[in-house]
Design a protein around this motif. Structure first.
Motif, PDB file in Angstrom:
ATOM      1  N   PRO A 130       0.818  -1.220   0.000  1.00 50.66           N
ATOM      2  CA  PRO A 130       0.000   0.000   0.000  1.00 50.66           C
ATOM      3  C   PRO A 130       0.849   1.266   0.000  1.00 50.66           C
ATOM      4  O   PRO A 130       1.888   1.338   0.660  1.00 50.66           O
ATOM      5  N   VAL A 131       0.387   2.272  -0.773  1.00 52.54           N
ATOM      6  CA  VAL A 131       1.031   3.582  -0.848  1.00 52.54           C
ATOM      7  C   VAL A 131       0.080   4.607  -0.243  1.00 52.54           C
ATOM      8  O   VAL A 131      -1.101   4.673  -0.628  1.00 52.54           O
ATOM      9  N   PHE A 132       0.568   5.412   0.688  1.00 51.65           N
ATOM     10  CA  PHE A 132      -0.253   6.411   1.367  1.00 51.65           C
ATOM     11  C   PHE A 132       0.225   7.812   1.004  1.00 51.65           C
ATOM     12  O   PHE A 132       1.415   8.054   0.778  1.00 51.65           O
ATOM     13  N   GLY A 133      -0.717   8.744   0.966  1.00 52.38           N
ATOM     14  CA  GLY A 133      -0.383  10.138   0.728  1.00 52.38           C
ATOM     15  C   GLY A 133      -1.003  11.029   1.789  1.00 52.38           C
ATOM     16  O   GLY A 133      -2.172  10.847   2.156  1.00 52.38           O
ATOM     17  N   THR A 134      -0.225  11.965   2.302  1.00 50.03           N
ATOM     18  CA  THR A 134      -0.725  12.986   3.221  1.00 50.03           C
ATOM     19  C   THR A 134      -0.611  14.322   2.501  1.00 50.03           C
ATOM     20  O   THR A 134       0.492  14.750   2.146  1.00 50.03           O
ATOM     21  N   PHE A 135      -1.742  14.964   2.286  1.00 52.54           N
ATOM     22  CA  PHE A 135      -1.785  16.197   1.507  1.00 52.54           C
ATOM     23  C   PHE A 135      -2.006  17.374   2.439  1.00 52.54           C
ATOM     24  O   PHE A 135      -2.901  17.346   3.293  1.00 52.54           O
ATOM     25  N   GLY A 136      -1.201  18.409   2.262  1.00 52.22           N
ATOM     26  CA  GLY A 136      -1.236  19.565   3.149  1.00 52.22           C
ATOM     27  C   GLY A 136      -2.499  20.379   3.014  1.00 52.22           C
ATOM     28  O   GLY A 136      -3.322  20.189   2.101  1.00 52.22           O
ATOM     29  N   ASP A 137      -2.669  21.308   3.949  1.00 52.22           N
ATOM     30  CA  ASP A 137      -3.836  22.198   3.953  1.00 52.22           C
ATOM     31  C   ASP A 137      -3.998  22.871   2.592  1.00 52.22           C
ATOM     32  O   ASP A 137      -3.012  23.263   1.954  1.00 52.22           O
ATOM     33  N   VAL A 138      -5.244  23.028   2.184  1.00 50.43           N
ATOM     34  CA  VAL A 138      -5.568  23.849   1.017  1.00 50.43           C
ATOM     35  C   VAL A 138      -6.178  25.146   1.541  1.00 50.43           C
ATOM     36  O   VAL A 138      -7.258  25.140   2.134  1.00 50.43           O
ATOM     37  N   GLU A 139      -5.471  26.263   1.332  1.00 51.15           N
ATOM     38  CA  GLU A 139      -5.918  27.569   1.812  1.00 51.15           C
ATOM     39  C   GLU A 139      -6.133  28.500   0.618  1.00 51.15           C
ATOM     40  O   GLU A 139      -5.231  28.691  -0.192  1.00 51.15           O
ATOM     41  N   THR A 140      -7.334  29.053   0.547  1.00 51.86           N
ATOM     42  CA  THR A 140      -7.728  29.866  -0.606  1.00 51.86           C
ATOM     43  C   THR A 140      -8.355  31.171  -0.159  1.00 51.86           C
ATOM     44  O   THR A 140      -9.164  31.192   0.775  1.00 51.86           O
ATOM     45  N   TRP A 141      -7.971  32.257  -0.834  1.00 49.94           N
ATOM     46  CA  TRP A 141      -8.650  33.551  -0.708  1.00 49.94           C
ATOM     47  C   TRP A 141      -9.432  33.783  -2.003  1.00 49.94           C
ATOM     48  O   TRP A 141      -8.842  33.704  -3.089  1.00 49.94           O
ATOM     49  N   ALA A 142     -10.714  34.043  -1.895  1.00 53.68           N
ATOM     50  CA  ALA A 142     -11.549  34.314  -3.069  1.00 53.68           C
ATOM     51  C   ALA A 142     -12.054  35.753  -3.012  1.00 53.68           C
ATOM     52  O   ALA A 142     -12.602  36.189  -1.990  1.00 53.68           O
ATOM     53  N   VAL A 143     -11.851  36.478  -4.095  1.00 53.35           N
ATOM     54  CA  VAL A 143     -12.351  37.851  -4.233  1.00 53.35           C
ATOM     55  C   VAL A 143     -13.397  37.823  -5.339  1.00 53.35           C
ATOM     56  O   VAL A 143     -13.090  37.487  -6.489  1.00 53.35           O
ATOM     57  N   PHE A 168      -7.308  32.698  -5.052  1.00 52.53           N
ATOM     58  CA  PHE A 168      -5.852  32.612  -4.891  1.00 52.53           C
ATOM     59  C   PHE A 168      -5.557  31.499  -3.886  1.00 52.53           C
ATOM     60  O   PHE A 168      -5.896  31.619  -2.699  1.00 52.53           O
ATOM     61  N   THR A 169      -4.958  30.407  -4.360  1.00 52.06           N
ATOM     62  CA  THR A 169      -4.708  29.234  -3.525  1.00 52.06           C
ATOM     63  C   THR A 169      -3.225  29.092  -3.250  1.00 52.06           C
ATOM     64  O   THR A 169      -2.399  29.149  -4.166  1.00 52.06           O
ATOM     65  N   ASP A 170      -2.868  28.904  -1.982  1.00 50.87           N
ATOM     66  CA  ASP A 170      -1.469  28.710  -1.600  1.00 50.87           C
ATOM     67  C   ASP A 170      -0.940  27.381  -2.129  1.00 50.87           C
ATOM     68  O   ASP A 170      -1.701  26.474  -2.464  1.00 50.87           O
ATOM     69  N   SER A 171       0.386  27.258  -2.168  1.00 52.00           N
ATOM     70  CA  SER A 171       0.999  26.006  -2.609  1.00 52.00           C
ATOM     71  C   SER A 171       0.622  24.867  -1.658  1.00 52.00           C
ATOM     72  O   SER A 171       0.351  25.083  -0.473  1.00 52.00           O
TER      73      SER A 171
END
Length: 261
Positions: A130-143, A168-171
Motif C-alpha cells: 500500500p502507498v499512502f499520501g498525506t496532503f497539506g492544507d488547502v488555503e484559498t482567498w476568493a475575491v 488565490f490558492t497557496d501552494s
C-alpha cells in the motif's frame, strides 16, 4: 451531517417569521460577516496513473535492484479533505428595494488529510504494497463580485444570487509513504501557488431583524478552477500527470449577518 442539519434548521426558523419591511433600498450600503462550511461534490486532488520504477534503490538503498510498478488511483477532494470551512466579509450596495450588487472576500481552508492513494506492485515479491499520501492544507482567498435578487415584500424573503471572481490558492505539499518498504518522500511539492476562476449561484433566505441587522442562511453551487501543478518531486517517478487537475465544485452552507448604515 450536523452542519447540514443546523443550516436546514436555520432556514426553517427564518421561514416561520414574518413582518413587512424592505430589506434593501436604492443607494444604501450594508457590510456583512459570514461563516460556514463547504462540501465538495466533484473534483480530484489527483488522477490515477501506472508508472514502472526500474530500481527502488534511490528511495531505499536496501531495495537496490528491486523493480516495482506504482499503481496510483484517483482521489477526490471529498476522499482526502472532507468538508472545508470558510469565513469572510461582504459589502453590498442597494440597486433597488429588491436587489443589490455586492463584493466579497472569503478565506477557505481544508485541513490536511491522509489516504491510501494506491499500491506498489513488486514482481520479486509477487505482492502489492500500500502507498499512502498525506496532503497539506488547502488555503484559498476568493475575491468575488455579484448580484443578489430578493423576492417578496416581508421581513422574511428568499433570494437568488450569482457571483464571479478570482481564487488565490497557496501552494500544497504532499508526503508519500510505502511503510512496508520503508520508503518516505516528505513534503514533495504538489501544487504551486495558483490563481483560478471562481463562480457560483446562491440560494438563500434573508430575515430583517430590525433597521440595522439582517440574518441570512444560504446554500448554492460553486466552482473553483484548476490549480498549477508542481512536478519537481514526482515527475522522476513517472507521476507528472496525476496533478494536472485541482479544480472542484462544492455546495456551501453559509450564515451571514448584514449590518446596514
Amino acid at each position: 451531517m450536523s452542519k447540514t442539519f443546523a443550516a436546514t434548521a436555520a432556514l426553517a426558523v427564518l421561514a416561520l417569521a414574518g413582518a413587512a419591511n424592505a430589506q434593501t433600498a436604492p443607494g444604501t450600503w450594508t457590510l456583512s460577516l459570514e461563516a460556514g462550511s463547504e462540501m465538495a461534490t466533484d473534483g480530484d486532488v489527483h488522477e490515477g496513473a501506472i508508472a514502472p520504477v526500474a530500481d527502488l534503490g534511490p528511495l531505499n538503498p536496501a531495495l537496490a535492484g528491486v523493480a516495482a510498478e506504482l499503481r496510483i488511483e484517483p482521489r477526490s477532494y471529498d476522499d482526502i479533505y472532507g468538508d472545508a470551512f470558510n469565513v469572510g466579509f461582504e459589502a453590498a450596495y442597494g440597486v433597488s428595494e429588491n436587489a443589490e450588487a455586492f463584493g466579497s472576500v472569503r478565506y477557505v481552508k481544508s485541513d490536511e488529510g491522509t489516504v491510501q492513494v494506491g499500491g506498489a506492485f513488486v514482481p520479486a515479491l509477487a505482492t502489492t504494497l500500500p502507498v499512502f499520501g498525506t496532503f497539506g492544507d488547502v488555503e484559498t482567498w476568493a475575491v468575488e463580485a455579484g448580484y443578489r435578487q430578493y423576492f417578496g415584500a416581508g421581513a422574511i424573503r428568499p433570494y437568488v444570487a450569482g457571483r464571479l471572481g478570482v481564487a488565490f490558492t497557496d501552494s500544497v505539499a504532499a508526503t508519500f509513504a510505502i511503510p512496508d518498504a520503508n520508503i518516505l518522500i516528505s513534503d514533495a511539492p504538489f501544487y504551486d501557488g495558483s490563481t483560478s476562476l471562481s463562480a457560483g449561484i446562491d440560494l438563500g433566505v434573508s430575515w430583517r431583524v430590525n433597521d440595522t441587522l439582517s440574518l441570512q442562511a444560504e446554500t448554492g453551487y460553486r466552482y473553483v478552477g484548476e490549480l498549477e501543478d508542481d512536478d519537481s518531486a514526482i515527475g522522476g517517478l513517472g507521476l507528472a500527470s496525476i496533478n494536472n487537475v485541482g479544480d472542484r465544485t462544492y455546495v456551501p452552507v453559509t450564515l451571514r449577518a448584514k449590518f446596514a448604515f
